[in-house]
Design a protein around this motif. Structure first.
Motif, PDB file in Angstrom:
ATOM      1  N   ARG A   6       0.816  -1.202   0.000  1.00  0.00           N
ATOM      2  CA  ARG A   6       0.000   0.000   0.000  1.00  0.00           C
ATOM      3  C   ARG A   6       0.854   1.258   0.000  1.00  0.00           C
ATOM      4  O   ARG A   6       0.505   2.255  -0.606  1.00  0.00           O
ATOM      5  N   SER A   9       1.831   1.847  -3.536  1.00  0.00           N
ATOM      6  CA  SER A   9       0.839   1.282  -4.437  1.00  0.00           C
ATOM      7  C   SER A   9       0.583   2.136  -5.674  1.00  0.00           C
ATOM      8  O   SER A   9       0.054   1.651  -6.653  1.00  0.00           O
ATOM      9  N   ASP A  51      -3.236  -6.815  -0.508  1.00  0.00           N
ATOM     10  CA  ASP A  51      -2.484  -5.662  -0.986  1.00  0.00           C
ATOM     11  C   ASP A  51      -2.181  -5.780  -2.482  1.00  0.00           C
ATOM     12  O   ASP A  51      -2.227  -4.792  -3.219  1.00  0.00           O
ATOM     13  N   ASP A  54      -5.133  -4.859  -4.459  1.00  0.00           N
ATOM     14  CA  ASP A  54      -5.291  -3.407  -4.467  1.00  0.00           C
ATOM     15  C   ASP A  54      -4.438  -2.777  -5.566  1.00  0.00           C
ATOM     16  O   ASP A  54      -4.885  -1.879  -6.288  1.00  0.00           O
ATOM     17  N   CYS A  55      -3.191  -3.253  -5.670  1.00  0.00           N
ATOM     18  CA  CYS A  55      -2.286  -2.716  -6.688  1.00  0.00           C
ATOM     19  C   CYS A  55      -2.777  -3.039  -8.102  1.00  0.00           C
ATOM     20  O   CYS A  55      -2.693  -2.189  -9.004  1.00  0.00           O
ATOM     21  N   ASP A  57      -5.846  -3.495  -8.954  1.00  0.00           N
ATOM     22  CA  ASP A  57      -7.012  -2.636  -9.190  1.00  0.00           C
ATOM     23  C   ASP A  57      -6.596  -1.246  -9.657  1.00  0.00           C
ATOM     24  O   ASP A  57      -7.273  -0.634 -10.501  1.00  0.00           O
ATOM     25  N   GLU A  58      -5.503  -0.742  -9.110  1.00  0.00           N
ATOM     26  CA  GLU A  58      -5.029   0.579  -9.527  1.00  0.00           C
ATOM     27  C   GLU A  58      -4.576   0.553 -10.983  1.00  0.00           C
ATOM     28  O   GLU A  58      -4.791   1.517 -11.729  1.00  0.00           O
ATOM     29  N   ARG A 229     -12.026  -9.067  -0.578  1.00  0.00           N
ATOM     30  CA  ARG A 229     -11.149  -8.372  -1.515  1.00  0.00           C
ATOM     31  C   ARG A 229     -11.405  -8.824  -2.948  1.00  0.00           C
ATOM     32  O   ARG A 229     -11.324  -8.025  -3.899  1.00  0.00           O
ATOM     33  N   GLN A 232     -14.411  -7.051  -4.339  1.00  0.00           N
ATOM     34  CA  GLN A 232     -14.054  -5.701  -4.773  1.00  0.00           C
ATOM     35  C   GLN A 232     -13.362  -5.718  -6.132  1.00  0.00           C
ATOM     36  O   GLN A 232     -13.605  -4.857  -6.983  1.00  0.00           O
ATOM     37  N   SER A 233     -12.496  -6.708  -6.325  1.00  0.00           N
ATOM     38  CA  SER A 233     -11.785  -6.829  -7.598  1.00  0.00           C
ATOM     39  C   SER A 233     -12.757  -7.102  -8.742  1.00  0.00           C
ATOM     40  O   SER A 233     -12.639  -6.538  -9.833  1.00  0.00           O
TER      41      SER A 233
END
Length: 243
Positions: A6, A9, A51, A54-55, A57-58, A229, A232-233
């Motif tokens: 994060r 990220s 984590d 999350d990356c 997703d960005e 998670r 969310q993805s």
């Protein structure tokens, strides 16, 4: 313990972001595949996977990625990955139920130890093995439905597929490690269950069972977090397709 994604990220470029994720996946795979891997290692790995998602997703939200997903071939790849992610969600859900059942059995073992009821303890140990075998069979049945990314898929989709495959291996480890904590009565090696003077009597180390209960709770929580998670993805990918 593990380097946190994060904090770094936001990639300076899409390519550097991809390289960062690749490195984190390699590191995660190495740590969890090690013979010295522990339940703590797996719990940490489940957190790191969150984590990593999350990356990814960005990267998915970048204009360059969204433009790429609009191409017919890549759109098909996204749809295929969405379909494959359902298998992982099913796996997380099944393992969460299994961990709840295993934790309840460990709690029951502690109660019968306090009562000194050897017959009941023997029954609970048998129940433990039945539940672990059931969970292993569920894992095999669900995980074999998973598929690899198409070689023509863009790098972001390949990273998603690799993260998914790593997640499956992580869940497998999360199931295997607790299963090894209690061994069969006729085994030459004993862990939490040791043979007493008579073959039908068992002595369980209550303190170790308490630790095992906490470990299973951590794994249960880790799989539940990964499940959320993944949802969310999927939402991120579905939003991308709707643009």
């Amino acid at each position: 313990m593990a380097s946190h994604l994060r904090s770094a990220s936001v990639p300076s470029s899409p390519r550097s972001g991809e390289i960062n994720i690749e490195q984190q996946l390699r590191s995660l795979q190495a740590s969890t595949s090690s013979p010295s891997s522990t339940i703590e290692t797996v719990c940490d790995g489940l957190r790191r996977l969150g984590d990593i998602y999350d990356c990814i997703d960005e990267l998915t939200s970048l204009h360059s990625s969204q433009a790429l997903f609009c191409k017919p071939q890549q759109r098909i790849a996204v749809e295929q990955e969405l379909e494959s992610s359902i298998v992982l969600l099913d796996l997380c859900d099944a393992m969460h139920v299994s961990f709840s059942e295993l934790k309840a059995t460990v709690q029951d073992m502690q109660l019968v130890i306090k009562r000194g009821d050897d017959a009941a303890l023997h029954a609970k140990i048998t129940s433990w093995f039945r539940l672990t075998n059931k969970a292993q069979n569920q894992f095999k049945k669900i995980s074999k439905k998973s598929s690899c990314a198409d070689q023509e898929s863009c790098r972001v989709i390949k990273l998603l597929a690799e993260a998914r495959e790593t997640s499956v291996k992580m869940i497998k480890s999360s199931l295997d490690l607790p299963s090894k904590q209690i061994v069969m009565p006729n085994s030459s090696k004993w862990s939490l269950v040791s043979k007493a003077l008579q073959k039908t009597r068992f002595t369980c180390k209550e303190e170790q069972l308490q630790v095992l209960e906490l470990d299973i709770s951590d794994l249960e929580s880790g799989v539940e977090t990964l499940f959320r998670r993944l949802i969310q993805s999927r939402v991120s990918l579905l939003n991308t397709l709707s643009l």
